[in-house]
Scaffold this active site. Structure first.
Site, PDB file in Angstrom:
ATOM      1  N   ASP A 278      -1.907 -12.519  -3.291  1.00 47.00           N
ATOM      2  CA  ASP A 278      -1.775 -12.261  -1.856  1.00 47.00           C
ATOM      3  C   ASP A 278      -2.951 -12.806  -1.030  1.00 47.00           C
ATOM      4  O   ASP A 278      -4.085 -12.343  -1.184  1.00 47.00           O
ATOM      5  CB  ASP A 278      -1.673 -10.760  -1.586  1.00 47.00           C
ATOM      6  CG  ASP A 278      -0.612 -10.061  -2.418  1.00 47.00           C
ATOM      7  OD1 ASP A 278      -0.424 -10.446  -3.593  1.00 47.00           O
ATOM      8  OD2 ASP A 278       0.004  -9.107  -1.917  1.00 47.00           O
TER       9      ASP A 278
ATOM     10  N   HIS B 299       5.646  -6.947   2.873  1.00 46.87           N
ATOM     11  CA  HIS B 299       5.279  -7.311   4.255  1.00 46.87           C
ATOM     12  C   HIS B 299       5.999  -8.572   4.749  1.00 46.87           C
ATOM     13  O   HIS B 299       5.605  -9.150   5.766  1.00 46.87           O
ATOM     14  CB  HIS B 299       3.765  -7.521   4.362  1.00 46.87           C
ATOM     15  CG  HIS B 299       2.974  -6.263   4.192  1.00 46.87           C
ATOM     16  ND1 HIS B 299       2.953  -5.278   5.147  1.00 46.87           N
ATOM     17  CD2 HIS B 299       2.192  -5.817   3.181  1.00 46.87           C
ATOM     18  CE1 HIS B 299       2.181  -4.271   4.733  1.00 46.87           C
ATOM     19  NE2 HIS B 299       1.711  -4.573   3.541  1.00 46.87           N
TER      20      HIS B 299
ATOM     21  N   HIS C 125      -3.443  -6.252  -5.021  1.00 43.36           N
ATOM     22  CA  HIS C 125      -4.593  -7.042  -4.566  1.00 43.36           C
ATOM     23  C   HIS C 125      -5.760  -6.997  -5.551  1.00 43.36           C
ATOM     24  O   HIS C 125      -6.822  -7.555  -5.269  1.00 43.36           O
ATOM     25  CB  HIS C 125      -5.075  -6.613  -3.172  1.00 43.36           C
ATOM     26  CG  HIS C 125      -4.090  -6.889  -2.089  1.00 43.36           C
ATOM     27  ND1 HIS C 125      -4.404  -6.845  -0.737  1.00 43.36           N
ATOM     28  CD2 HIS C 125      -2.772  -7.232  -2.141  1.00 43.36           C
ATOM     29  CE1 HIS C 125      -3.333  -7.122  -0.014  1.00 43.36           C
ATOM     30  NE2 HIS C 125      -2.331  -7.355  -0.849  1.00 43.36           N
TER      31      HIS C 125
ATOM     32  N   HIS D  20       0.710  -7.585  -5.068  1.00 39.87           N
ATOM     33  CA  HIS D  20       0.783  -6.398  -4.202  1.00 39.87           C
ATOM     34  C   HIS D  20      -0.427  -5.468  -4.302  1.00 39.87           C
ATOM     35  O   HIS D  20      -0.860  -4.962  -3.280  1.00 39.87           O
ATOM     36  CB  HIS D  20       2.062  -5.582  -4.433  1.00 39.87           C
ATOM     37  CG  HIS D  20       2.159  -4.338  -3.579  1.00 39.87           C
ATOM     38  ND1 HIS D  20       2.380  -4.389  -2.228  1.00 39.87           N
ATOM     39  CD2 HIS D  20       2.046  -3.022  -3.888  1.00 39.87           C
ATOM     40  CE1 HIS D  20       2.419  -3.147  -1.737  1.00 39.87           C
ATOM     41  NE2 HIS D  20       2.205  -2.302  -2.721  1.00 39.87           N
TER      42      HIS D  20
HETATM   43 FE   FE2 Z   1      -0.233  -7.715  -0.409  1.00 40.30          FE
HETATM   44 FE   FE2 Z   2       2.603  -5.944  -0.796  1.00 39.73          FE
END
Ligand code: FE2
Ligand code: FE2
Length: 273
Positions: A8, A68, A180, A178
Site C-alpha cells: 500500500d 479504500h 501496512h 492492508h
Molecule cells: Fe492500506
Molecule cells: Fe486497506
C-alpha cells in the site's frame, strides 16, 4: 520471470518514494512485471487518476486497490477505462471496474493479477476464495498465464496464509496487503506458490501505519475522535516482495522481501544466478 510487488502506497511520502526509487529498482533487478497497491496513495484514502498515472509512470504494470478503492469517487468512473487499475474482485456484481486482469509484461509474458478483499475483521463481502478461484480458472497458470499474482487485501494473517495454501500450485505469488506492516514469513509453499502474509506499505514508518501519530493515539486513549487522520510525510520505506518464477510452470523458485529507504531495516533481493 522476475516479479515485484509493492504494498500500500500511503500519501505523498509513499508516492514520492515510488517515483524516486521504482525506476532504478526495475533497471537494477530487471523486473519483468511490477504490481503496486495504490489504495491509500491519495491522502491516505483512495486513488485519484493523477496519482494512478504517477504510479504507472514510475513503472507499475498493474495497480491494485482494497477497502479504500472508492474513497476518491472519481475512481468509480476512470477505473472503467483503465485496464491496468483493478479493484477487489469480490465486490457486489455491477461494481465498476474489474477484479482481475491478464496483461502482457515487458517481454511478452502474460501475467494474471487478481485483487480480493478478505472477511476476517473486515466489513461483510462476498467469498474471496471462490471469486479468486474462478478468475484463476479462466487463465490457468502454465497454460494461459505465465505468472499469476494474487493481492489478498485483509487484516488477518491467518486468512492470507489460508489463501496461499488454497492456491498453492495455482499461483506464482499470494501476498497480503492492508495491515501496512511487512511480515517475515515469505516462503515457497510445497506446490511452488510464493507466500507472504503482508507486503507492508510504501509510506513513512515514523507513524501509526502511515498516519501521523497524534489522532490515532488520541482515539486509542480516549475513544473520542478529535480530528482527521493525516498521512505522515517523512521519508517512506518502500516495502514489498520479489519473486522469480520458472518460465515453463510459472511457479516460484525464489522469494525475498524488499525494503528500501526510511526508518525500517533495509532488505534487498539476492537473486540466484
Ligand atoms: Fe492500506
Ligand atoms: Fe486497506
Amino acid at each position: 520471470m522476475r516479479l515485484l510487488f509493492l504494498g500500500d502506497v500511503v500519501g505523498r511520502a509513499g508516492r514520492d518514494a515510488v517515483a524516486e526509487r521504482l525506476p532504478g529498482l526495475i533497471a537494477r533487478y530487471k523486473f519483468d512485471f511490477v504490481v503496486v497497491n495504490g489504495e491509500n496513495a491519495s491522502h491516505g484514502k483512495g486513488l485519484i487518476e493523477n496519482h494512478f498515472q504517477g504510479l504507472r509512470d514510475a513503472g507499475a504494470d498493474i495497480v491494485t486497490l482494497g477497502d479504500h478503492a472508492f474513497d476518491q469517487r472519481e475512481a468509480l468512473s476512470y477505473i472503467e477505462r483503465e485496464p491496468s487499475l483493478i479493484r477487489p474482485i469480490n465486490y457486489a456484481p455491477g461494481t465498476p471496474g474489474r477484479g482481475a486482469m491478464l496483461v502482457e509484461g515487458r517481454n511478452g509474458h502474460r501475467v494474471l493479477v487478481v485483487n480480493a478483499l478478505g472477511r476476517v475483521f473486515m466489513p461483510p463481502i462476498d467469498d474471496p476464495f471462490r471469486a479468486v478461484e474462478a478468475a484463476l480458472a479462466d487463465a490457468p497458470l502454465g497454460e494461459v498465464a505465465d505468472a499469476v499474482i494474487v493481492d489478498f487485501h485483509t487484516e488477518a494473517t491467518s486468512e492470507i496464509q489460508a489463501m496461499g495454501h488454497f492456491l498453492d500450485g495455482r499461483a506464482s505469488l499470494v501476498v497480503g496487503t492492508h495491515t501496512h506492516i511487512p511480515t517475515a514469513d515469505h516462503r515457497l509453499l510445497k506446490g511452488g506458490t510464493a507466500l507472504m502474509a503482508d507486503a507492508g506499505m510504501c509510506g513513512d514508518f515514523d507513524s501509526i501505519i502511515g498516519t501521523e501519530t497524534e489522532e490515532p493515539l488520541n482515539r486509542f486513549l480516549t475513544g473520542i475522535p478529535n480530528g482527521r487522520f493525516t498521512p505522515a510525510e517523512g521519508e517512506a520505506t518502500l516495502c514489498g516482495v520479489v519473486v522469480e518464477t520458472d518460465p515453463r510452470s510459472g511457479l516460484a523458485t525464489y522469494v525475498a522481501p524488499l525494503r528500501v529507504g526510511g526508518v525500517l531495516a533495509q532488505a534487498l533481493p539476492d537473486f540466484p544466478g
